[in-house]
Structures are given as C-alpha cells and as structure tokens.
Scaffold this active site. Structure first.
Site, PDB file in Angstrom:
ATOM      1  N   ASP A  30       0.882  -1.337   0.003  1.00 26.33           N
ATOM      2  CA  ASP A  30       0.117   0.046   0.101  1.00 26.33           C
ATOM      3  C   ASP A  30       1.149   1.309   0.124  1.00 26.33           C
ATOM      4  OD1 ASP A  30      -2.762   0.381   0.759  1.00 26.33           O
ATOM      5  OD2 ASP A  30      -1.522   2.033   0.969  1.00 26.33           O
ATOM      6  N   ASN A  85     -13.043  -2.901   2.431  1.00 28.25           N
ATOM      7  CA  ASN A  85     -14.209  -1.754   2.126  1.00 28.25           C
ATOM      8  C   ASN A  85     -15.066  -2.158   1.160  1.00 28.25           C
ATOM      9  OD1 ASN A  85     -12.758  -0.766   5.087  1.00 28.25           O
ATOM     10  ND2 ASN A  85     -10.784   0.054   3.411  1.00 28.25           N
ATOM     11  N   GLN A  92     -14.289   3.004   1.442  1.00 28.71           N
ATOM     12  CA  GLN A  92     -14.039   2.465   0.165  1.00 28.71           C
ATOM     13  C   GLN A  92     -13.653   3.283  -0.743  1.00 28.71           C
ATOM     14  OE1 GLN A  92     -15.814  -0.707  -2.172  1.00 28.71           O
ATOM     15  NE2 GLN A  92     -14.141  -1.095  -3.825  1.00 28.71           N
ATOM     16  N   VAL A  94     -11.257   3.007  -3.957  1.00 33.71           N
ATOM     17  CA  VAL A  94     -10.770   2.156  -4.883  1.00 33.71           C
ATOM     18  C   VAL A  94     -11.261   1.172  -5.329  1.00 33.71           C
ATOM     19  CG1 VAL A  94      -9.006   1.823  -6.318  1.00 33.71           C
ATOM     20  CG2 VAL A  94      -8.155   2.354  -4.840  1.00 33.71           C
ATOM     21  N   HIS A  98     -10.120  -5.230  -3.415  1.00 30.23           N
ATOM     22  CA  HIS A  98      -8.661  -5.521  -3.121  1.00 30.23           C
ATOM     23  C   HIS A  98      -8.905  -5.711  -1.331  1.00 30.23           C
ATOM     24  CE1 HIS A  98     -10.441  -0.949  -2.309  1.00 30.23           C
ATOM     25  NE2 HIS A  98      -8.921  -1.304  -0.668  1.00 30.23           N
ATOM     26  N   HIS A 100      -7.196  -6.010   2.182  1.00 31.89           N
ATOM     27  CA  HIS A 100      -6.302  -5.132   2.720  1.00 31.89           C
ATOM     28  C   HIS A 100      -5.422  -5.853   3.879  1.00 31.89           C
ATOM     29  CE1 HIS A 100      -7.088  -0.587   2.070  1.00 31.89           C
ATOM     30  NE2 HIS A 100      -7.801  -0.873   1.895  1.00 31.89           N
TER      31      HIS A 100
HETATM   32  P1  AMP Z   1      -9.715   1.703   0.039  1.00 34.71           P
HETATM   33  O1  AMP Z   1     -10.324   3.079   1.072  1.00 34.71           O
HETATM   34  O2  AMP Z   1     -10.047  -0.114   1.268  1.00 34.71           O
HETATM   35  O3  AMP Z   1     -10.384   1.795  -1.358  1.00 34.71           O
HETATM   36  O4  AMP Z   1      -8.018   1.389   0.132  1.00 34.71           O
HETATM   37  C1  AMP Z   1      -7.655   1.219  -0.987  1.00 34.71           C
HETATM   38  C2  AMP Z   1      -5.987   1.469  -0.840  1.00 34.71           C
HETATM   39  O5  AMP Z   1      -5.305   1.687  -2.214  1.00 34.71           O
HETATM   40  C3  AMP Z   1      -5.461   2.939   0.239  1.00 34.71           C
HETATM   41  O6  AMP Z   1      -4.839   2.157   1.462  1.00 34.71           O
HETATM   42  C4  AMP Z   1      -4.641   2.953  -0.435  1.00 34.71           C
HETATM   43  O7  AMP Z   1      -3.590   4.092   0.043  1.00 34.71           O
HETATM   44  C5  AMP Z   1      -4.234   2.342  -1.568  1.00 34.71           C
HETATM   45  N1  AMP Z   1      -3.710   2.644  -3.056  1.00 34.71           N
HETATM   46  C6  AMP Z   1      -3.728   3.964  -3.873  1.00 34.71           C
HETATM   47  N2  AMP Z   1      -3.428   3.984  -4.696  1.00 34.71           N
HETATM   48  C7  AMP Z   1      -2.184   3.250  -4.626  1.00 34.71           C
HETATM   49  C8  AMP Z   1      -1.010   2.955  -4.838  1.00 34.71           C
HETATM   50  N3  AMP Z   1      -0.961   3.407  -6.315  1.00 34.71           N
HETATM   51  N4  AMP Z   1       0.088   1.845  -5.059  1.00 34.71           N
HETATM   52  C9  AMP Z   1      -0.308   1.618  -3.850  1.00 34.71           C
HETATM   53  N5  AMP Z   1      -1.810   1.625  -3.355  1.00 34.71           N
HETATM   54  C10 AMP Z   1      -2.566   2.382  -3.381  1.00 34.71           C
END
Ligand code: AMP
Length: 112
Positions: A30, A85, A92, A94, A98, A100
């Site tokens: 992350d 999430n 969430q 992204v 995924h 975590h």
């Molecule tokens: P969520 O809030 O569950 O959607 O988590 C998305 C996660 O993606 C967050 O913990 C971000 O820090 C992580 N994230 C976003 N962009 C990147 C990236 N380019 N490389 C690695 N992690 C990322």
C-alpha cells in the site's frame, strides 16, 4: 467497468511494489501504509467491490484469502489483520476489489 488505479497497476501502466503475482491475482504494498506491513491483494478480474462478486467468483475469492495468508507468512507476519472495505460508506476509495493485509503492530477491536 471503468479503469481504476489498480487496473493500471495490473497492466503495468503505473508502478507499484509488487510482492506476489499469479494468473489470478496480484499483491503489492500500500502506498499509504497503516501498519509496518500493509499490502493489498487484488484479483486481476475487475470486480468493483465484494458485493459485486457472484457464485462464479467463489474459487477466486478463496484464492485471494489463501494468497493473503501465504504472503503474510512470507512477510514474517504471524498475527495480521485482513480488511475489505465494501462501498464508499465503508471507506472504499478504489473500486477494484482488494483485501488489505496489515501487520507488524497490535490492533484494537472493534475497528474504527
Ligand atoms: P480502500 O480505502 O479500501 O479503497 O483502499 C485503497 C487503498 O489503496 C488505500 O489504502 C490506498 O493507500 C491504496 N492505494 C491507492 N493508490 C495506490 C497505489 N498507486 N499504490 C498502492 N496503493 C495505493
């Protein structure tokens, strides 16, 4: 499904610290770690969120969990937390499914 930052990582359009890959999934660190070890396991199939998965994804979802545990072990983690999430109301950000995986510190319960 529209392109996300994670589909760009799968396609190697943007860099990531990839620590595991197979034909079905990818694990990478992350970019904004919330624990000493924090990586994400994502399917290559673009499922926006867990609640969009169906019966046809049963094996894939199991695979993600097995990979999460395997890579956590390779990272030296004995105790770790998995977090998914689902939806904006659950933080969430992204919209590419995924898992975590966080470890290297203690965690409280219930989560915030
Ligand atoms: P969520 O809030 O569950 O959607 O988590 C998305 C996660 O993606 C967050 O913990 C971000 O820090 C992580 N994230 C976003 N962009 C990147 C990236 N380019 N490389 C690695 N992690 C990322």
């Amino acid at each position: 499904m529209s392109e996300t930052i994670f589909s760009k990582i799968i396609d190697r359009e943007i860099p990531a610290d990839i620590i595991y890959e197979d034909d079905q999934c990818l694990a990478f660190r992350d970019i904004n770690p919330q624990a000493p070890t924090h990586f994400l396991v994502i399917p290559k199939k673009p499922i926006p969120k867990l609640s969009d998965a169906g019966g046809e994804d049963k094996e894939l979802l199991g695979h993600l969990l097995l990979v999460a545990g395997q890579v956590a072990g390779e990272e030296g983690l004995e105790d770790f937390r998995l977090n998914v999430n689902n939806g904006a109301g659950a933080s969430q950000t992204v919209f590419h499914l995924h898992v975590h995986v966080l470890g290297g510190r203690s965690f409280s319960w219930p989560p915030g």
